[in-house]
Each structure stands twice: as structure tokens, then as C-alpha cells.
Design a protein around this motif. Sequence first.
Motif, short mmCIF file in Angstrom:
data_model
loop_
_atom_site.label_atom_id
_atom_site.label_comp_id
_atom_site.label_asym_id
_atom_site.label_seq_id
_atom_site.Cartn_x
_atom_site.Cartn_y
_atom_site.Cartn_z
N SER A 1 18.30 12.80 14.22
CA SER A 1 18.10 13.77 15.64
C SER A 1 16.64 14.16 15.99
CB SER A 1 18.79 15.02 15.47
OG SER A 1 18.13 15.66 14.45
N MET A 2 15.71 13.82 15.00
CA MET A 2 14.57 13.91 14.97
C MET A 2 13.75 12.95 15.70
SD MET A 2 13.83 16.64 13.28
CE MET A 2 12.03 16.93 13.42
N GLY A 3 14.55 11.77 16.17
CA GLY A 3 13.88 10.61 17.10
C GLY A 3 14.01 9.50 16.18
N ASP A 4 13.45 8.43 16.71
CA ASP A 4 13.42 7.33 16.05
C ASP A 4 12.33 7.10 14.89
OD1 ASP A 4 14.04 4.65 15.37
OD2 ASP A 4 13.07 3.77 17.12
N VAL A 5 12.41 7.86 13.99
CA VAL A 5 11.51 8.10 12.84
C VAL A 5 11.49 6.62 11.93
CG1 VAL A 5 11.08 10.65 12.94
CG2 VAL A 5 12.94 9.50 11.37
N HIS A 6 10.23 6.44 11.40
CA HIS A 6 10.19 5.37 10.56
C HIS A 6 10.72 5.84 9.32
CE1 HIS A 6 8.30 2.62 13.48
NE2 HIS A 6 7.48 3.56 13.84
N ALA A 7 11.94 5.48 8.86
CA ALA A 7 12.59 5.98 7.44
C ALA A 7 11.87 5.52 6.17
CB ALA A 7 13.99 5.60 7.46
N ALA A 8 11.21 4.32 6.22
CA ALA A 8 10.43 4.01 4.90
C ALA A 8 8.87 4.44 4.86
CB ALA A 8 10.40 2.31 5.10
N GLY A 9 8.49 5.19 6.01
CA GLY A 9 7.10 5.84 6.10
C GLY A 9 6.43 5.12 7.09
N ASN A 10 5.41 5.47 7.49
CA ASN A 10 4.83 5.19 8.69
C ASN A 10 4.03 3.69 8.47
OD1 ASN A 10 2.53 4.69 10.77
ND2 ASN A 10 3.11 6.82 11.26
N PRO A 11 4.43 2.70 9.49
CA PRO A 11 4.23 1.44 9.26
C PRO A 11 2.92 0.97 9.71
CG PRO A 11 5.80 1.58 11.03
CD PRO A 11 5.41 2.81 10.50
N HIS A 12 2.26 1.69 10.42
CA HIS A 12 1.04 1.24 11.37
C HIS A 12 -0.42 1.28 10.36
CE1 HIS A 12 3.46 1.71 14.85
NE2 HIS A 12 3.82 2.85 14.30
N ILE A 13 -0.31 0.42 9.39
CA ILE A 13 -1.33 0.67 8.08
C ILE A 13 -2.54 -0.02 8.72
CG2 ILE A 13 0.39 0.90 6.25
CD1 ILE A 13 -0.08 -2.03 5.74
N GLN A 14 -2.62 -0.93 9.44
CA GLN A 14 -3.59 -1.81 10.05
C GLN A 14 -4.79 -0.89 10.38
OE1 GLN A 14 -1.33 -1.25 12.01
NE2 GLN A 14 -1.79 -1.20 14.25
N VAL B 181 0.87 -1.08 -0.12
CA VAL B 181 0.00 -0.03 -0.11
C VAL B 181 0.93 1.34 0.02
CG1 VAL B 181 -2.01 -1.25 1.41
CG2 VAL B 181 -0.04 0.00 2.46
N LYS B 182 0.34 2.38 -0.22
CA LYS B 182 1.13 3.54 -0.10
C LYS B 182 1.01 4.22 1.19
CE LYS B 182 0.66 7.91 -2.72
NZ LYS B 182 0.85 9.02 -1.65
N LEU B 183 2.26 4.41 1.55
CA LEU B 183 2.66 4.89 2.90
C LEU B 183 2.41 6.13 3.29
CD1 LEU B 183 5.48 2.43 3.96
CD2 LEU B 183 3.17 2.01 4.16
N LEU B 184 2.15 6.69 4.39
CA LEU B 184 1.75 8.05 4.96
C LEU B 184 3.40 8.26 5.63
CD1 LEU B 184 -1.72 8.39 6.16
CD2 LEU B 184 -0.62 9.15 3.77
N ASP B 185 3.70 9.75 5.64
CA ASP B 185 4.73 9.97 6.59
C ASP B 185 5.96 9.75 6.19
OD1 ASP B 185 2.96 11.26 8.37
OD2 ASP B 185 3.20 9.79 9.94
N LYS B 186 6.31 9.80 4.84
CA LYS B 186 7.73 9.09 4.47
C LYS B 186 8.69 10.37 4.59
CE LYS B 186 8.53 5.62 1.14
NZ LYS B 186 7.84 4.86 -0.12
N PRO B 187 9.60 10.38 5.33
CA PRO B 187 10.36 11.50 5.53
C PRO B 187 11.32 11.91 4.20
CG PRO B 187 11.36 9.66 6.79
CD PRO B 187 10.16 9.09 5.99
N THR B 188 11.29 13.27 3.82
CA THR B 188 12.01 13.60 2.91
C THR B 188 13.28 13.66 3.08
OG1 THR B 188 11.38 15.89 3.45
CG2 THR B 188 10.05 15.03 1.53
N ILE B 189 13.85 14.03 4.38
CA ILE B 189 15.13 14.01 4.61
C ILE B 189 15.12 13.08 5.85
CG2 ILE B 189 17.26 15.62 5.35
CD1 ILE B 189 15.33 17.81 4.85
N LEU B 190 16.21 12.19 6.07
CA LEU B 190 16.14 11.37 7.01
C LEU B 190 17.11 12.01 8.21
CD1 LEU B 190 15.00 9.07 8.52
CD2 LEU B 190 16.87 7.39 7.30
N ASP B 191 16.63 12.15 9.17
CA ASP B 191 17.57 12.92 10.28
C ASP B 191 17.27 12.10 11.71
OD1 ASP B 191 18.82 14.50 12.14
OD2 ASP B 191 17.78 16.44 11.80
#
Length: 311
Positions: free
Chosen positions: A139-152, A127-137
Motif C-alpha cells: 500500500s506504500m506503492g511500488d517499493v523495491h522490496a530487495a532495496g533500492n536498485p539504482h546503484i549506478q 554491493v550493500k543496498l540502501l532503502d531496504k524496507p523493514t516491513i513490506l507493505d
Amino acid sequence: MVLIAINISETIQMNINQYFLVFLLFISIMPAHATPINVFACEPEWAALSQELGGSLVSTFSATTAEQDPHHIQARPGLIAKIRRADILVCSGADLEIGWLPVLLQKSANPKVQAGQKGYFMTSKMVKLLDKPTILDRSMGDVHAAGNPHIQLDPRRMNIVAKKLSQRLQQIDPTHISEYQNKLAQFKVRWKKAIKKWQQATKEIQGKSIIVHHNSWVYLQQWLKLNKVAELEPKPGVPPSSSHLAHLLKQMQQTPADLIIYSTYQDPKAAHWLSKKTNITAVALPSTVSDNETLFHWMDRLIQLLKDPIK
Ligand SMILES: [Zn+2]
């Protein structure tokens, strides 16, 4: 006397042969149900979906429960043994299980379920993921680099995953293609009807503002048109701090949100603290199905819990 004995033994012999034939006939028509394919799900929602799509053709196991945070679990030996016997792995992917799944996969040494194989199925890839970070930083915390995985939490995405997962099960177990197709068709009809019902039931809460503990509700927000105004975590994956909560309290005193949401597996302390200070209701929502619960029951329960305090 001897003759009678021979006759009896012949009769017994014939009966045994007949039983054996019946037995052979029985196992020739029953092989599928004797050996269901083993599904190893990382989260309970994928075990529940596999169950809907496979019925008695699959035997499902979930590595985590609704009371566990799927971002962090122990890669315990029992799980390695389970992956070793799996025919297919069904997980969220998109790095949700990055802290434990790679270790399990490697230790299991099961070639069928390694990345790239038929038995490796990541739902977030479908599926299409939301929250895909444009820059991976980081320092912004433990962000999901591939996009938000909580699709259920978006039933429409669940519908897409269902189709793809059914196709994969058919590839793995081709002798039962028509059974999987029937089960998928039945599921889709029931699910579509349920989506309509849930959307109808939540019409009045559209546009309401929510504070979430972790950014794991984006798909629910998008689906039900809820407006997230803040997160209790100062950065993704970082527990709520007193300075961040003080900041949120100020924000809420100026523009109060309608509801504070946290997951049943998260520490409720921060949500309760803010709720007490602001009089905004805090509610624990189930991020996934509980033991033996269907996807339908779970979403019914979630919608009720969400809607009751804000309607
Ligand atoms: Zn997350």
C-alpha cells in the motif's frame, strides 16, 4: 607445351598450400578477437562498464536506452533473440527489471544465463543496498522490496561491481584472464582519479536540499551528501497527483529546496509546474550513459548539470 602447363599448375598448387598455411597460422593466433563473448545488459551503464572491462573481448548490447524507464519496457521479440545468444546477462537486479526480464529469460530458453548460472550477473547483489524496507507493505506503492536498485549513481559502488564483473568475465572466458585483469587495473586507476575530481567539484553543493521525481537518486545523495526533502511521486511508482503537488508547494513555500531533479526519461510536467510556482530550478539529469558515451563522460556531464544551477 604440356610440360610447361604441368609446371605452372604445380607452382600454383604450391602457392595455394603456402597461403593455406599462413591462413591456419593467422586463425590460430586470432581466435579470441573473432569470437567476442556476448554481453546482454539490461541498462546502458552495465553495457558501458562491460565495455570498459572487456574491450574487444566482448560484444555488448543494452536492452534499454537512457531515454527509457528501466522499470517498464516491452519484452519484445528482438530482445528474446538477443538473450538467446548471450553468454552473460548484466542487470541491476533487486527487482528493477521484474516487469520484463523474467519473461525474456524464460522465452529465451538460454541455459547459460538463467538465475544461478555463471552467465547471470546482478550488480545489486555485489554491493550493500540502501532503502531496504523493514516491513513490506504494497500500500506504500511500488517499493523495491530487495532495496533500492539504482546503484549506478554511486561511483564507489560502481568500483566494487567492476571488480566482481571482471572476475565473472574471467570465469566465462578463461583464455583471456590476464587481458581482463589488465583492463580492470587500468579502469580502477582512471575511475579512482575521476571520483576524486567529482568529489572536489561538488564540495560546494554538499548539504544542499533536493526534491526528486522518483526515489532513484539515493546513492548519489549519499555519495555527495545531498539532502532529499521530498519526492514528486506521492508513493514510489505512482505518478505525481495534483493534491500531492499542492502539498509540496505549501512545503516549499515554508522551506524551499535548492533544486528539483528528475530523470531524462521521466515526464517533466510535475517538476516544471513546481519549479514555476516556487522559482526553484528543475533539472533533468541523465540516470545513465547515452549512446556511445563512456561512464566517465556521463558522470562528468551529470555532475556539471547538477552543480551549475545550485552553486
Ligand atoms: Zn525505482
